[in-house]
Design an enzyme around this catalytic site. Structure first.
Site, PDB file in Angstrom:
ATOM      1  N   SER A 105     -19.006  16.487  53.519  1.00 43.42           N
ATOM      2  CA  SER A 105     -19.346  16.847  51.965  1.00 43.42           C
ATOM      3  C   SER A 105     -19.998  17.706  51.902  1.00 43.42           C
ATOM      4  O   SER A 105     -20.658  18.315  50.492  1.00 43.42           O
ATOM      5  CB  SER A 105     -19.478  15.500  50.898  1.00 43.42           C
ATOM      6  OG  SER A 105     -17.989  14.924  50.095  1.00 43.42           O
ATOM      7  N   LYS A 133     -28.614  15.449  45.270  1.00 41.14           N
ATOM      8  CA  LYS A 133     -27.411  15.367  44.346  1.00 41.14           C
ATOM      9  C   LYS A 133     -27.524  13.728  44.128  1.00 41.14           C
ATOM     10  O   LYS A 133     -28.457  13.826  44.505  1.00 41.14           O
ATOM     11  CB  LYS A 133     -26.754  15.019  45.435  1.00 41.14           C
ATOM     12  CG  LYS A 133     -25.237  14.608  45.737  1.00 41.14           C
ATOM     13  CD  LYS A 133     -24.598  14.400  46.840  1.00 41.14           C
ATOM     14  CE  LYS A 133     -22.870  14.226  47.116  1.00 41.14           C
ATOM     15  NZ  LYS A 133     -22.206  13.763  48.295  1.00 41.14           N
ATOM     16  N   SER A 143     -18.130  16.366  48.658  1.00 39.59           N
ATOM     17  CA  SER A 143     -18.404  15.333  47.022  1.00 39.59           C
ATOM     18  C   SER A 143     -19.711  16.589  46.675  1.00 39.59           C
ATOM     19  O   SER A 143     -20.224  16.269  45.751  1.00 39.59           O
ATOM     20  CB  SER A 143     -18.659  14.416  47.668  1.00 39.59           C
ATOM     21  OG  SER A 143     -19.395  14.196  48.375  1.00 39.59           O
TER      22      SER A 143
END
Ligand code: GLN
Length: 466
Positions: free
Chosen positions: A176, A77, A152
Site C-alpha cells: 500500500s 494517512k 491503499s
C-alpha cells in the site's frame, strides 16, 4: 520553482539558511491544495492549524533548533492517530472518531518539528490497491485523472506527486505504500517488519502491517524513515539498531528472471531492463536469483491478511469505537453497526478471514499459508545472501483506469509483486523508473528493491544510485 515543489532536503537547506520560512513553505502547499484537492480528493481534511504549526516551527528555529524536518509540511494517512484530530481510516465506522493520543511516529515527527497539513484519503481500513474503496470517494491520479493513484495509501502518494505536501506517511500491509508510489511516480518505502513502531496506527493485519514513507526522492524517504524508525516500548515487535548484522555492500543486484515472465507489460519490462543497464554502467553486477515459491505469495497473502483483519477489526462492535447503532439486543446492535459501518470490501475480507480460521478449514488454508510464508522467508534469505538487493518491477502495468479493476481478483493481482516483502518481513522500496505511454499520456512506473532484514541502508543506497 514554487516552494511546494522543493524536495524536503532542498527545503531544509533553505529553511536552515533563513532564505525561506516554514510559514511560506506551508502556505505554498496550502495554495496547491486549494487549487487541486477538489479534483484529486487526496486530502480528507486539511488541518486548520497548519500555519500555526509552521509559525511554531519557525519560532523553534529562531530559538536555535535545527532538525532537518523542522518546519517541513507533511501529509498523514487517515489511519495514523494525531491527538485531538479525526482519524477515520476512510470508513463510515470511524467517520467522527477523534484520536485520544499521538501515534509514536507522530510523536517523533512533532519532536523533529514537522508540520501536519492534513489527513489523506485511503482505501477503507487500508484494504485495496486503487483507493476506490474509500467511503469518502476515490482519489484521482495526478498524471491522468481518469486513472487511479493506487492504494491503499493513494491519497498520500497523490499528494506527494502533485506537490500538495513535501512528503507523507502511509501504511503498507501488502504494497500500500510501494504500489501507489509506483503509479504516482514517487518513492515509497516500507521497512523491515518491526522497523517502525505501529503504536497509534490502526491495526489491519498485524503480522504484515508497517508504517511507510512517501517522498519525491530516495534521500528524502531515508530522512523520514530515520526520523520515525526504532525501538518503542509501545510496540513489542520493534527492535534496536544492531539486532540484524551489518552487511557490507557487494555491488550486486539480484534479478529473479523467472518471475519476469509473469504477464508484465512489454514497455514496463523495457523500462526495467533500461534501469538494470544503468546499474551495470555504475559498476554493479547482475545476478540471477531464484525464488521458487514466489508464485504462492499472493495466495498466502490473501489468506493470512483476511484472517488477521477479521480479528483486528472485531473491536469495531458499536460499543468501544465509532459508529454505534441500536437494534434491540446486543447481537442485533453488532450486526446493525458492522453492517452499516463497514464497506463491501471490508465485509468480504472479514467473511473470508472468519472462514479460513474456522475449525475444519484452519489446517486446509491458514496453516498452509503459514507454511508457504516460512518457505518464502527462507528462499528470500538465501537469495539475498549473495546480493545487496533484489530488483523487480513494482507492478505489472502503469495505473489502471478508475473502475477497471472492480472485480476483486483483478484488484488483488495489482499486488502480485509487492505482497512478498510483507509476508517475509523484508524491507522494500519503490523508486520511479521512468514512464510508459497510454492513450497519449505519460504514466510513471516503479522499480522495487527488496533488501535483507534490517538492511535499510543497502535498500536506500540502491535507490539513490538509480
Ligand atoms: N492492496 C493490498 C490489500 O488490499 C494491500 C493493502 C495494504 O498494503 N494495506 O490488501
Amino acid at each position: 520553482m514554487k516552494l511546494n515543489e522543493l524536495t524536503i532536503t532542498d527545503a531544509s537547506k533553505k529553511l536552515a539558511s533563513g532564505e525561506i520560512t516554514s510559514v511560506q513553505l506551508t502556505q505554498a502547499c496550502l495554495d496547491a491544495i486549494a487549487a487541486r484537492n477538489t479534483e484529486l480528493n487526496a486530502y480528507l481534511e486539511v488541518f486548520d492549524d497548519a500555519l500555526a504549526q509552521a509559525a511554531a516551527a519557525d519560532a523553534r528555529r529562531k530559538a536555535g533548533e535545527n532538525h532537518p524536518l523542522l518546519g517541513t509540511p507533511l501529509a498523514i494517512k487517515d489511519n495514523i492517530l494525531i491527538e485531538g484530530r479525526r482519524a477515520s481510516a476512510a470508513s463510515k465506522m470511524l467517520e467522527n472518531y477523534v484520536a485520544t493520543y499521538d501515534a509514536t511516529v507522530i510523536k517523533k515527527l512533532k519532536e523533529a518539528g514537522a508540520v501536519f497539513l492534513g489527513r489523506t484519503n485511503m482505501d477503507e481500513f487500508a484494504m485495496g490497491g486503487s483507493n476506490e474503496n474509500s467511503a469518502f470517494g476515490a482519489v484521482k491520479n495526478p498524471h491522468d485523472s481518469s486513472r487511479v493513484p493506487g492504494g491503499s495509501s493513494g491519497g498520500s502518494a497523490a499528494a506527494v506527486a502533485a506537490h500538495l505536501c513535501l512528503g507523507a506517511l502511509g501504511t503498507d500491509t501488502g504494497g500500500s505504500v510501494r504500489e501507489p508510489a509506483a503509479f504516482c511516480g514517487v518513492v515509497g518505502m516500507k521497512p523491515t517488519y518491526g522497523g517502525i513502531s505501529r503504536s497509534g496506527i490502526m491495526a489491519m493485519a498485524a503480522s504484515l502491517n508497517q508504517c511507510g514513507v512517501l517522498a519525491k526522492t530516495a534521500e528524502d524517504a531515508e530522512l523520514l524513515f530515520n526520523t520515525i524508525a526504532g525501538l518503542d516500548a509501545l510496540d513489542s515487535q520493534t527492535f534496536d539498531a544492531g539486532v540484524y548484522p551489518k552487511r557490507a555492500a557487494q555491488k550486486k543486484i539480484g534479478v529473479p528472471r523467472a518471475l519476469l515472465a509473469q504477464g508484465i507489460d512489454a514497455d514496463v519490462l523495457e523500462r526495467f531492463e533500461a534501469s538494470l543497464k544503468k546499474f551495470q554502467s555504475q559498476g554493479y553486477t547482475l545476478v540471477d536469483v531464484d525464488i521458487p515459491s514466489a508464485p504462492l505469495a499472493l495466495a498466502a497473502y490473501y489468506i493470512i491478511m483476511p484472517a488477521e483483519a477479521s480479528t483486528d477489526l472485531a473491536r469495531y462492535d458499536g460499543v468501544r469505537y465509532g459508529l454505534s447503532l441500536k437494534a434491540g439486543d446486543l447481537v442485533g446492535d453488532y450486526a446493525a453497526t458492522r453492517g452499516a459501518g463497514f464497506g463491501q470490501e471490508v465485509r468480504r475480507r472479514i467473511m473470508l478471514g472468519t472462514y479460513v480460521l474456522s475449525s475444519g478449514y484452519y489446517d486446509a488454508y491458514y496453516a498452509k499459508a503459514l507454511a508457504a510464508r516460512a518457505q518464502l522467508r527462507a528462499e528470500y534469505a538465501k537469495a539475498l545472501t549473495g546480493v545487496d538487493v533484489i530488483a523487480m518491477p513494482t507492478t505489472t502495468s502503469p495505473a489502471p483506469k478508475l473502475g477497471e479493476k472492480s472485480e476483486p481478483l483483478a484488484m488483488y493481482l495489482l499486488d502480485i509483486f509487492t505482497v512478498t516483502a510483507n509476508i517475509t518481513g523484508n524491507p522494500a522500496l519503490s523508486v520511479p523508473m521512468g514512464t510508459v505511454e497510454r492513450e497519449g499520456k505519460q504514466l510513471p512506473v516503479g522499480l522495487q528493491f527488496t533488501a535483507a532484514h534490517g538492511d535499510e541502508t543497502g535498500l536506500f543506497a540502491a535507490a539513490k544510485s538509480l
